[in-house]
Design a protein around this motif. Structure first.
Motif, PDB file in Angstrom:
ATOM      1  N   ASN A  88       0.831  -1.195   0.000  1.00 27.61           N
ATOM      2  CA  ASN A  88       0.000   0.000   0.000  1.00 27.61           C
ATOM      3  C   ASN A  88       0.869   1.251   0.000  1.00 27.61           C
ATOM      4  O   ASN A  88       2.047   1.215   0.378  1.00 27.61           O
ATOM      5  N   LEU A  89       0.291   2.341  -0.427  1.00 29.21           N
ATOM      6  CA  LEU A  89       0.989   3.619  -0.456  1.00 29.21           C
ATOM      7  C   LEU A  89       1.491   3.947   0.939  1.00 29.21           C
ATOM      8  O   LEU A  89       0.774   3.797   1.927  1.00 29.21           O
ATOM      9  N   GLY A  90       2.733   4.367   1.043  1.00 33.92           N
ATOM     10  CA  GLY A  90       3.323   4.686   2.335  1.00 33.92           C
ATOM     11  C   GLY A  90       4.124   3.558   2.930  1.00 33.92           C
ATOM     12  O   GLY A  90       4.896   3.769   3.866  1.00 33.92           O
ATOM     13  N   GLU A  91       3.960   2.335   2.420  1.00 32.29           N
ATOM     14  CA  GLU A  91       4.751   1.208   2.896  1.00 32.29           C
ATOM     15  C   GLU A  91       6.058   1.115   2.121  1.00 32.29           C
ATOM     16  O   GLU A  91       6.218   1.729   1.061  1.00 32.29           O
ATOM     17  N   GLY A  92       6.993   0.346   2.657  1.00 35.01           N
ATOM     18  CA  GLY A  92       8.270   0.149   1.993  1.00 35.01           C
ATOM     19  C   GLY A  92       8.690  -1.300   2.051  1.00 35.01           C
ATOM     20  O   GLY A  92       8.081  -2.117   2.737  1.00 35.01           O
ATOM     21  N   TYR A 123      16.347  -0.294  -0.254  1.00 32.99           N
ATOM     22  CA  TYR A 123      14.990  -0.073   0.261  1.00 32.99           C
ATOM     23  C   TYR A 123      14.142   0.552  -0.835  1.00 32.99           C
ATOM     24  O   TYR A 123      14.579   1.473  -1.530  1.00 32.99           O
ATOM     25  N   PHE A 124      12.932   0.013  -1.022  1.00 28.22           N
ATOM     26  CA  PHE A 124      12.002   0.560  -2.013  1.00 28.22           C
ATOM     27  C   PHE A 124      10.815   1.190  -1.308  1.00 28.22           C
ATOM     28  O   PHE A 124      10.247   0.620  -0.373  1.00 28.22           O
ATOM     29  N   SER A 125      10.430   2.371  -1.780  1.00 26.55           N
ATOM     30  CA  SER A 125       9.180   3.006  -1.348  1.00 26.55           C
ATOM     31  C   SER A 125       8.774   3.999  -2.422  1.00 26.55           C
ATOM     32  O   SER A 125       9.596   4.431  -3.231  1.00 26.55           O
ATOM     33  N   SER A 126       7.477   4.330  -2.452  1.00 29.65           N
ATOM     34  CA  SER A 126       6.984   5.283  -3.441  1.00 29.65           C
ATOM     35  C   SER A 126       5.815   6.064  -2.869  1.00 29.65           C
ATOM     36  O   SER A 126       5.000   5.523  -2.123  1.00 29.65           O
ATOM     37  N   MET A 154      16.436  -6.940   0.113  1.00 31.38           N
ATOM     38  CA  MET A 154      17.183  -8.176   0.316  1.00 31.38           C
ATOM     39  C   MET A 154      16.356  -9.234   1.048  1.00 31.38           C
ATOM     40  O   MET A 154      16.663 -10.425   0.970  1.00 31.38           O
ATOM     41  N   ASP A 155      15.309  -8.813   1.742  1.00 31.00           N
ATOM     42  CA  ASP A 155      14.420  -9.788   2.376  1.00 31.00           C
ATOM     43  C   ASP A 155      13.670 -10.621   1.343  1.00 31.00           C
ATOM     44  O   ASP A 155      13.121 -11.682   1.666  1.00 31.00           O
ATOM     45  N   LEU A 156      13.612 -10.128   0.105  1.00 27.53           N
ATOM     46  CA  LEU A 156      12.910 -10.848  -0.952  1.00 27.53           C
ATOM     47  C   LEU A 156      13.809 -11.861  -1.658  1.00 27.53           C
ATOM     48  O   LEU A 156      13.346 -12.602  -2.511  1.00 27.53           O
ATOM     49  N   VAL A 157      15.104 -11.862  -1.328  1.00 29.92           N
ATOM     50  CA  VAL A 157      16.060 -12.784  -1.955  1.00 29.92           C
ATOM     51  C   VAL A 157      16.254 -13.974  -1.032  1.00 29.92           C
ATOM     52  O   VAL A 157      16.717 -13.833   0.101  1.00 29.92           O
ATOM     53  N   SER A 158      15.885 -15.155  -1.504  1.00 37.04           N
ATOM     54  CA  SER A 158      16.009 -16.357  -0.682  1.00 37.04           C
ATOM     55  C   SER A 158      17.255 -17.166  -1.016  1.00 37.04           C
ATOM     56  O   SER A 158      17.634 -18.056  -0.258  1.00 37.04           O
ATOM     57  N   GLU A 159      17.912 -16.883  -2.126  1.00 38.17           N
ATOM     58  CA  GLU A 159      19.148 -17.576  -2.503  1.00 38.17           C
ATOM     59  C   GLU A 159      20.067 -16.619  -3.224  1.00 38.17           C
ATOM     60  O   GLU A 159      19.648 -15.902  -4.129  1.00 38.17           O
ATOM     61  N   ASN A 160      21.324 -16.567  -2.821  1.00 38.28           N
ATOM     62  CA  ASN A 160      22.377 -15.748  -3.420  1.00 38.28           C
ATOM     63  C   ASN A 160      22.133 -14.256  -3.166  1.00 38.28           C
ATOM     64  O   ASN A 160      21.600 -13.541  -4.017  1.00 38.28           O
ATOM     65  N   LYS A 161      22.565 -13.802  -2.030  1.00 41.56           N
ATOM     66  CA  LYS A 161      22.411 -12.401  -1.645  1.00 41.56           C
ATOM     67  C   LYS A 161      23.630 -11.556  -2.011  1.00 41.56           C
ATOM     68  O   LYS A 161      23.841 -10.473  -1.451  1.00 41.56           O
ATOM     69  N   SER A 162      24.444 -12.045  -2.935  1.00 42.99           N
ATOM     70  CA  SER A 162      25.652 -11.313  -3.327  1.00 42.99           C
ATOM     71  C   SER A 162      25.379 -10.266  -4.403  1.00 42.99           C
ATOM     72  O   SER A 162      26.294  -9.548  -4.809  1.00 42.99           O
ATOM     73  N   GLY A 163      24.144 -10.184  -4.900  1.00 41.93           N
ATOM     74  CA  GLY A 163      23.831  -9.285  -6.006  1.00 41.93           C
ATOM     75  C   GLY A 163      23.426  -7.895  -5.560  1.00 41.93           C
ATOM     76  O   GLY A 163      23.601  -7.496  -4.403  1.00 41.93           O
ATOM     77  N   SER A 196      18.387  -2.752  -8.716  1.00 42.14           N
ATOM     78  CA  SER A 196      18.312  -1.513  -9.493  1.00 42.14           C
ATOM     79  C   SER A 196      16.874  -1.334  -9.953  1.00 42.14           C
ATOM     80  O   SER A 196      16.112  -2.301 -10.028  1.00 42.14           O
ATOM     81  N   GLY A 197      16.511  -0.104 -10.267  1.00 31.01           N
ATOM     82  CA  GLY A 197      15.148   0.176 -10.709  1.00 31.01           C
ATOM     83  C   GLY A 197      14.624   1.469 -10.128  1.00 31.01           C
ATOM     84  O   GLY A 197      15.374   2.284  -9.572  1.00 31.01           O
ATOM     85  N   GLU A 198      13.338   1.619 -10.236  1.00 28.11           N
ATOM     86  CA  GLU A 198      12.697   2.869  -9.821  1.00 28.11           C
ATOM     87  C   GLU A 198      12.538   2.941  -8.301  1.00 28.11           C
ATOM     88  O   GLU A 198      12.232   1.950  -7.643  1.00 28.11           O
ATOM     89  N   ASN A 199      12.758   4.138  -7.757  1.00 29.00           N
ATOM     90  CA  ASN A 199      12.477   4.458  -6.352  1.00 29.00           C
ATOM     91  C   ASN A 199      13.233   3.569  -5.365  1.00 29.00           C
ATOM     92  O   ASN A 199      12.718   3.241  -4.298  1.00 29.00           O
ATOM     93  N   ILE A 200      14.455   3.174  -5.712  1.00 31.54           N
ATOM     94  CA  ILE A 200      15.286   2.416  -4.782  1.00 31.54           C
ATOM     95  C   ILE A 200      16.281   3.368  -4.129  1.00 31.54           C
ATOM     96  O   ILE A 200      16.946   4.149  -4.813  1.00 31.54           O
ATOM     97  N   ILE A 201      16.374   3.297  -2.823  1.00 30.22           N
ATOM     98  CA  ILE A 201      17.361   4.086  -2.088  1.00 30.22           C
ATOM     99  C   ILE A 201      18.178   3.129  -1.219  1.00 30.22           C
ATOM    100  O   ILE A 201      17.724   2.035  -0.891  1.00 30.22           O
TER     101      ILE A 201
END
Length: 291
Positions: free
Chosen positions: A129-133, A166-169, A137-146, A149-154
């Motif tokens: 929802n709007l306002g959440e972030g 961290y992503f938020s918009s 890296m919590d979404l990566v379950s295998e190989n966290k060495s990467g 990139s993309g929109e609204n990433i800080i």
């Protein structure tokens, strides 16, 4: 010549002269698995490509008889789906007007198909929802060495000094994020589509992308001027070209039976880009190098 290379050709009539030197081939030619290998970049001469037979020149497999920087390798049988090393031989040749062929000594040509790194994401898409972030890296379950990139990433620094993506918009909509993993020579990118819904409203139902690793034909790659994309089937596709930060640099929609699609890139800075081919069901992504 200074290296001792020597070749003598005889013709019925003396009609032309041409000195041929054994080609200098950069070794090894590294290709990443699942990438399209549609050309070999040797030089501006004409080439004959031979199979390897116990470390020496074997049977003729392919001819590049139009002087160009690009020679087709469609007939050499390289399977980029599996890591493997292939050995060939390459020679230059010259055809006299009377049809006589003069050919240089052959040089070894190696093609090394290397494995791409693998990662696993928890899901191909996510809704917030709007306002959440999202701590990505919590979404990566295998190989966290990467990296993401993309929109609204800080990137935020934790109390322990660790940088986290961290992503938020502050605007509702669909956002494309890419997770990229690398090894010494190859890399692979995974797409995650994040839907940001307005606060207090349920997220709109969206058809989930099935992101595939299936390759589509894109050539030449690297490119300096334009690339051509062969569509995998007779369907309408959206083609988007983004830089590694996720900024969309070019976007177009194809029509039925439009293949190949031409994409001009001579107005873009040199570097690495991602080309996504999307329809209602699937999305395939490939890396593009602009020189």
């Amino acid at each position: 010549d200074e290296s001792g290379n020597q070749k003598t050709c005889e013709t019925k009539h003396h009609i032309a002269n041409q000195f041929l030197q054994m080609p200098e081939v950069a070794q090894p030619g590294i290709i990443c698995e699942e990438d399209l290998w549609s050309y070999v970049k040797i030089g501006t001469d004409q080439y004959m490509l031979y199979a390897d037979q116990n470390g020496s020149k074997g049977s003729l497999m392919s001819i590049c008889n139009t002087p160009s920087l690009i020679c087709s390798t469609a007939d050499l049988g390289v399977d980029t789906k599996e890591p493997n090393q292939y050995n060939f031989w390459a020679s230059t040749f010259f055809e006299f007007p009377d049809g006589t062929i003069c050919e240089s000594e052959a040089a070894p040509l190696y093609v090394d198909v290397q494995a791409k790194p693998v990662a696993t994401l928890s899901a191909p898409n996510k809704t917030i929802n709007l306002g959440e972030g999202i701590e990505l890296m919590d979404l990566v379950s295998e190989n966290k060495s990467g990296y993401w990139s993309g929109e609204n990433i800080i990137y935020l620094m934790t109390a322990t000094g660790e940088n986290i993506a961290y992503f938020s918009s502050n605007e509702a909509g669909l956002y494309k994020l890419y997770y990229t993993v690398k090894n010494d020579n190859c890399e692979r990118s995974y797409l995650m589509v994040v839907e940001v819904a307005s606060a207090g409203k349920p997220a709109a139902t969206q058809a989930s992308y099935k992101t595939t690793n299936a390759t589509f034909n894109m050539y030449p790659n690297p490119s300096t001027n334009k690339v051509f994309i062969d569509l995998p089937d007779e369907a309408v596709y959206q083609i988007s070209l983004t830089d590694i930060s996720g900024k969309v640099m070019k976007q177009l929609e194809t029509t039925m039976n439009e293949s190949p699609v031409q994409l001009k890139v001579n107005d873009l800075p040199k570097g690495m880009y991602l080309v996504a081919l999307t329809n209602e069901q699937t999305q395939s992504i490939q890396k593009l190098i602009i020189e």
